[in-house]
Design a protein around this motif. Structure first.
Motif, PDB file in Angstrom:
ATOM      1  N   ALA A 167       0.813  -1.214   0.000  1.00  0.00           N
ATOM      2  CA  ALA A 167       0.000   0.000   0.000  1.00  0.00           C
ATOM      3  C   ALA A 167       0.848   1.266   0.000  1.00  0.00           C
ATOM      4  CB  ALA A 167      -0.919   0.010   1.223  1.00  0.00           C
ATOM      5  N   LYS A 168       0.267   2.331  -0.510  1.00  0.00           N
ATOM      6  CA  LYS A 168       0.819   3.663  -0.335  1.00  0.00           C
ATOM      7  C   LYS A 168       0.311   4.179   1.005  1.00  0.00           C
ATOM      8  CE  LYS A 168       1.138   8.146  -2.667  1.00  0.00           C
ATOM      9  NZ  LYS A 168       0.713   8.941  -3.860  1.00  0.00           N
ATOM     10  N   VAL A 169       1.141   4.908   1.763  1.00  0.00           N
ATOM     11  CA  VAL A 169       0.769   5.274   3.128  1.00  0.00           C
ATOM     12  C   VAL A 169       1.003   6.761   3.387  1.00  0.00           C
ATOM     13  CG1 VAL A 169       1.181   4.879   5.598  1.00  0.00           C
ATOM     14  CG2 VAL A 169       1.307   2.959   3.992  1.00  0.00           C
ATOM     15  N   THR A 170       0.003   7.387   3.994  1.00  0.00           N
ATOM     16  CA  THR A 170       0.152   8.723   4.568  1.00  0.00           C
ATOM     17  C   THR A 170       0.060   8.560   6.080  1.00  0.00           C
ATOM     18  OG1 THR A 170      -0.804   9.865   2.655  1.00  0.00           O
ATOM     19  CG2 THR A 170      -0.835  11.038   4.759  1.00  0.00           C
ATOM     20  N   ALA A 171       1.153   8.849   6.767  1.00  0.00           N
ATOM     21  CA  ALA A 171       1.223   8.667   8.228  1.00  0.00           C
ATOM     22  C   ALA A 171       1.161  10.033   8.907  1.00  0.00           C
ATOM     23  CB  ALA A 171       2.510   7.934   8.607  1.00  0.00           C
ATOM     24  N   VAL A 172       0.228  10.160   9.836  1.00  0.00           N
ATOM     25  CA  VAL A 172      -0.067  11.442  10.469  1.00  0.00           C
ATOM     26  C   VAL A 172       0.185  11.334  11.966  1.00  0.00           C
ATOM     27  CG1 VAL A 172      -1.853  13.202  10.817  1.00  0.00           C
ATOM     28  CG2 VAL A 172      -1.882  11.782   8.747  1.00  0.00           C
TER      29      VAL A 172
END
Length: 697
Positions: free
Chosen positions: A89-94
């Motif tokens: 997966a592509k991930v945006t971590a916040v």
């Protein structure tokens, strides 16, 4: 992997089983712990989590991510972020804590540049000297300025990754202090030195008493001494499990069923102070290293410092997330924050694929906005962390709309000043003395029932300052608005809402004019006070909503009046009482009328916000009577509060009143909210406010 949603347990503010000094000290400890923890989060001084304490293996059993997925998640220590990348997966971590982002950023930079053996030595074996030799010239240039600033200050003093951060400090205290004091050295010897799981289980049987003491000590340190802050657990989350006894005993039994030598790296790392090649997170395994490097180099990891909502607001047009992995952070949040987060997720997720995944310290869905997602419980019996009591997944497919609630339709009205507060307060206090005179005058000018004339007499002189004064008193009104579901009726069309005792139509303002026009076909504001309905009619007309909203004078306890003036039986989606049921003399009759208006089989929803006699069973941790009264001191206080309100014809709600419709509505599905707030001008008076939302059976 999915189970039927269990019954919800109501939630309330943290309470204590005893009264007096112990209760006050306990409350003070939790407040100080919360303040300290959120100060750490907000000031970015250090990270809370040096390890992500959520088992990614459970995520993958239900999310089943592929290269087509874009996951938005909480960064934490980065472990699960990298695990999603390994899955493709592509991930945006916040993360709100810049230190957590910096930790993930450092690991990502190391993956891009270091040989695997070097990476493993630094992050698995705590080779800080190697980190220092690589930091300035190799790692630092690849990180953001904020991450550089954090590690510039941190690297010189860092001693170990495993025991860094507040959770690492807590783990070190447990392993190095509590284990030794209680004579539990066999845990490290059998698991780390001998790597013999059978020997560990044999020693556990031999030292049951010592282990029981350890569990008791850890429970007390976390639940009562405020050390939950080191584990990154605020009191709001902790409170979800305080009705259960011996939580850590359960945790210890669960983790003993896992392979603590070869598989459960969560505890192996803390007990041993480092990972082994066999027992470590997947991002530390060589077989996945090139996959991680290729993905991160290709830009499939994005880090964002801030809240999830802030990240979603700044999401670029065309970017759509398919998975929201929210860890356990919704345990921290009241309904309005959950509703806001779900709103922005709904705006930025691909509704054909959108999955929301979260964990909880509660054994049931803990907040109303989450209930309306109709989540499925995930089989987490093999969870190696063992500290969560439930795991959930839901589709965000648009069947429920999470529109943002509002405070006012136009600009915020002027707040009541001190003198107007005093003036209104005097009117309320002297009303019992003037009640008889005022009622006779009103009854002489129009034909009204005793209850109707009493309410009109009470509100006639207060209508102009009604909202301003009660804005500081009726605290559960906005909470009720957050908890009601905006969903299209199954048969089509829009929502029909009857607001009983709606007075000035102030309750409607918690929904924007756009939301009302888009989702409601008819709203009926019912009240017995013509003075308050005059204010309501004017408010509605100013917003151009007269074609949707009707303001009707009607005694809701009169079945004939209800049948003649209100929508037909079984045709309403919502019926609400917002601080009105406590003022209705025939409460049981009013509740029966409400149920009769609602659509059956879960299509109709009853909502109540009001003053309650007690905090309920959740506030007392399941002890005491159904109102949560556990002892004579609490009883006396509640009785005095009841008598004060009774002088103004406000009768605090008791559970037995609500039980009269228990066969008609499901009062267990949606968790109740209970909290205490001070009364204006009387700071010593802190009645219980509550919200009950119940779909029909």
């Amino acid at each position: 992997t999915a189970k039927k949603t269990p019954r919800a347990v109501g939630r309330s503010e943290p309470a204590c089983r005893t009264m007096g000094p112990i209760k006050l000290i306990n409350r003070l400890v939790h407040k100080i712990a919360d303040m300290t923890m959120f100060k750490i989060v907000g000031n970015d001084y250090t990270y809370l989590y040096n390890v992500s304490w959520e088992d990614p293996r459970i995520d993958h059993t239900v999310c089943k991510c592929t290269s087509d997925d874009h996951v938005i998640t909480i960064a934490s220590a980065g472990c699960n972020t990298f695990d999603y990348i390994i899955e493709g997966a592509k991930v945006t971590a916040v993360d709100l804590n810049a230190a957590q982002i910096a930790l993930t950023d450092l690991k990502a930079a190391a993956i891009r540049t270091l040989e695997f053996s070097e990476f493993f030595r630094i992050f698995a074996k705590n080779d800080i000297q190697l980190l220092r030799s690589k930091y300035k010239d190799v790692l630092r240039p690849l990180m953001s300025p904020r991450s550089q600033q954090f590690w510039d200050a941190k690297v010189p003093s860092l001693k170990s990754f495993m025991y860094s951060g507040t959770s690492g400090v807590l783990a070190k205290f447990v392993v190095r202090v509590i284990f030794r004091v209680l004579g539990l050295g066999f845990i490290r010897r059998t698991l780390i030195e001998n790597k013999n799981l059978n020997e560990f289980h044999e020693q556990c049987q031999r030292h049951k008493l010592r282990l029981s003491v350890m569990c008791w000590v850890i429970d007390k340190l976390i639940s009562n001494a405020g050390l939950a802050l080191l584990a990154g657990v605020p009191s709001r989350q902790l409170e979800l499990g305080l009705h259960r006894k011996n939580n850590f005993v359960t945790v210890f039994k669960r983790l003993c069923d896992t392979d603590l030598v070869k598989d459960n790296y969560f505890y192996f790392g803390y007990i041993g102070g480092e990972y082994s090649e066999e027992c470590c997170p997947r991002y530390l395994k060589e077989v996945h290293y090139q996959t991680l490097r290729d993905a991160i180099t290709a830009g499939r990891l994005t880090l964002f410092e801030g809240t999830l909502v802030e990240c979603l607001k700044q999401t670029k047009p065309g970017v759509k997330y398919t998975v929201a992995s929210l860890l356990d952070h919704m345990d921290w949040m009241p309904p309005h924050m959950i509703n806001e987060e779900l709103h922005w997720l709904q705006q930025n997720m691909d509704q054909t694929k959108a999955r929301i995944f979260w964990r909880s310290f509660s054994e049931s869905v803990h907040s109303a906005p989450l209930v309306w997602l109709n989540p499925q419980r995930v089989d987490d019996s093999t969870d190696r962390v063992a500290m969560y009591w439930s795991t959930w997944i839901a589709r965000l497919d648009g069947t429920v709309r999470y529109d943002l609630r509002t405070q006012y339709w136009s600009k915020q009205p002027k707040k009541a000043d001190f003198f107007s507060m005093i003036s209104t307060g005097i009117k309320i206090v002297v009303f019992p003395i003037l009640q008889s005179f005022k009622m006779k005058r009103i009854q002489g000018s129009s034909a009204m029932s005793d209850h109707q004339s009493k309410m009109e007499a009470f509100y006639q002189s207060q209508k102009d300052e009604y909202d301003a004064f009660r804005e500081q008193m009726l605290h559960a009104r906005p909470v009720l608005a957050e908890c009601m579901p905006i969903r299209q009726p199954k048969e089509g069309g829009k929502i029909v809402w009857v607001d009983v005792g709606g007075g000035t139509a102030r309750n409607l303002e918690f929904f924007s004019v756009e939301t009302i026009r888009a989702n409601f076909s008819k709203i009926v504001v019912v009240d017995v006070s013509t003075s308050l309905l005059e204010v309501a009619t004017k408010r509605v007309a100013e917003q151009g909503l007269s074609d949707i909203v009707q303001c009707i004078e009607c005694d809701f306890c009169d079945p004939q009046a209800v049948a003649a003036k209100l929508p037909q039986t079984g045709t309403c989606d919502w019926v609400t009482f917002s601080y009105s049921l406590s003022m209705i003399p025939m409460k049981e009759a009013a509740l029966k009328s409400a149920v009769s208006l609602l659509k059956p089989k879960g299509a109709g929803v009853l909502g109540i916000a009001d003053f309650f006699y007690g905090g309920g069973l959740r506030a007392s941790f399941g002890l005491g009577d159904t109102d949560g009264i556990t002892n004579i001191f609490t009883r006396i206080y509640c009785e005095l509060t009841r008598l004060w309100f009774k002088q103004d014809n406000v009768i605090l709600l008791k559970q037995r009143v609500l039980d009269t419709i228990k066969s008609d509505v499901d009062m267990d599905l949606v968790p109740q909210e209970r909290f205490r707030k001070r009364v204006p001008l009387l700071p010593m008076l802190r009645p219980w406010h509550g919200v009950l939302v119940a779909p029909t059976r």
